[in-house]
Design a protein around this motif. Structure first.
Motif: not given
Length: 86
Positions: A28, A30, A67-69, A71
């Motif tokens: 992932f 951020k 900080g949202k991951k 993918y």
């Protein structure tokens, strides 16, 4: 004739509705880092402000978490540019 006004319109034309991919090596990335990697902001501080101001969408929805991951397969959008994480 206002040169600056025409330049701003041209810049808007160039940057509206662009779409491209960024490729990550880890599982992932951020959101703030992804904005920098995509070249949509110059610094982490800039990323923090545009995210907190609700100017960034993740998978079509506003997300205010720096900080949202993200993918592979996720998309994010800022100022009309859509980026897909690969």
């Amino acid at each position: 004739y206002d040169v600056k006004d025409n330049i701003d319109k041209y810049k808007s034309f160039i940057y509206d509705n662009l779409a491209y991919d960024i490729i990550i090596k880890d599982d992932f990335i951020k959101l703030g880092q992804a904005l920098k990697l995509a070249g949509l902001v110059d610094s982490g501080v800039d990323a923090k402000f545009v995210i907190q101001d609700g100017q960034v969408k993740v998978n079509g929805e506003v997300d205010t978490r720096r900080g949202k991951k993200l993918y592979a397969g996720d998309t994010f959008e800022f100022e009309g540019t859509v980026v897909t994480v690969k």
